[in-house]
Enzyme design. Structure first.
Site, PDB file in Angstrom:
ATOM      1  N   HIS A 125       0.838  -1.204   0.000  1.00 52.53           N
ATOM      2  CA  HIS A 125       0.000   0.000   0.000  1.00 52.53           C
ATOM      3  C   HIS A 125       0.872   1.254   0.000  1.00 52.53           C
ATOM      4  O   HIS A 125       0.688   2.156  -0.829  1.00 52.53           O
ATOM      5  CB  HIS A 125      -0.921  -0.015   1.224  1.00 52.53           C
ATOM      6  N   GLU A 126       1.824   1.316   0.935  1.00 54.78           N
ATOM      7  CA  GLU A 126       2.673   2.510   1.042  1.00 54.78           C
ATOM      8  C   GLU A 126       3.647   2.609  -0.129  1.00 54.78           C
ATOM      9  O   GLU A 126       3.888   3.705  -0.636  1.00 54.78           O
ATOM     10  CB  GLU A 126       3.402   2.523   2.384  1.00 54.78           C
TER      11      GLU A 126
ATOM     12  N   HIS B 160       2.107   4.194  -3.188  1.00 49.19           N
ATOM     13  CA  HIS B 160       2.077   5.662  -3.170  1.00 49.19           C
ATOM     14  C   HIS B 160       3.369   6.233  -3.757  1.00 49.19           C
ATOM     15  O   HIS B 160       3.332   7.181  -4.546  1.00 49.19           O
ATOM     16  CB  HIS B 160       1.897   6.189  -1.736  1.00 49.19           C
TER      17      HIS B 160
END
Length: 169
Positions: free
Chosen positions: A79-80, A83
């Site tokens: 998820h991170e 980004h």
């Protein structure tokens, strides 16, 4: 049972391995290289992880990581990283927009979950109870103070109603 320091050291190795794996997938897809992000475990509060786009850095919540290591490796790490990949490829776009969703689902083959469902009681601190049309919510001191100063209004993600403070005598 291993101590916290040993557990964190082992988890750091696993996180770096996962980051390398997902970086390789992104590199194959975009036909370019991406730098390995800086990783730290200094994040506090109820967030599991935060990506700092310009710094190419990911900060994880040490307590939540130790309590939920499998979920971190499967969901929070990609998820991170997604980004950071999206920022490096597309620049500034919506944080959980179509580009991020595509990286999560099409490249990383992971569900594009925006919010985690982790138990945050161990990291939460003092909370204030608010009510909406469907349930109660615990707001942090910071959010409670903003409501009291009338500088913010918070809404339920489910029923979309404004939260109202339940004063407990």
């Amino acid at each position: 049972m291993p101590d916290t320091h040993s557990s964190l050291r082992l988890l750091n190795i696993q996180i770096l391995r996962q980051l390398r794996h997902y970086l390789q997938l992104a590199e194959q897809h975009f036909q370019r290289t991406f730098p390995m992000p800086i990783v730290s475990y200094q994040l506090r509060g109820v967030k599991a992880g935060v990506a700092y786009l310009q710094k190419n850095e990911i900060r994880f919540n040490r307590t939540l990581l130790l309590e939920n290591s499998d979920y971190f490796l499967q969901q929070i790490v990609p998820h991170e990283l997604a980004h950071l990949i999206v920022y490096q490829v597309f620049g500034r776009v919506a944080p959980h927009g179509k580009e991020w969703k595509a990286v999560m689902e099409n490249i990383f083959q992971q569900p594009a979950e925006i919010y985690h469902n982790l138990d945050v009681k161990s990291v939460q601190g003092k909370t204030f109870t608010y009510r909406c049309g469907c349930r109660t919510h615990d707001l942090s001191v910071r959010r409670h103070n903003k409501v009291q100063k009338q500088s913010a209004v918070y809404f339920c993600r489910e029923c979309k109603q404004a939260l109202t403070y339940l004063k407990i005598a």
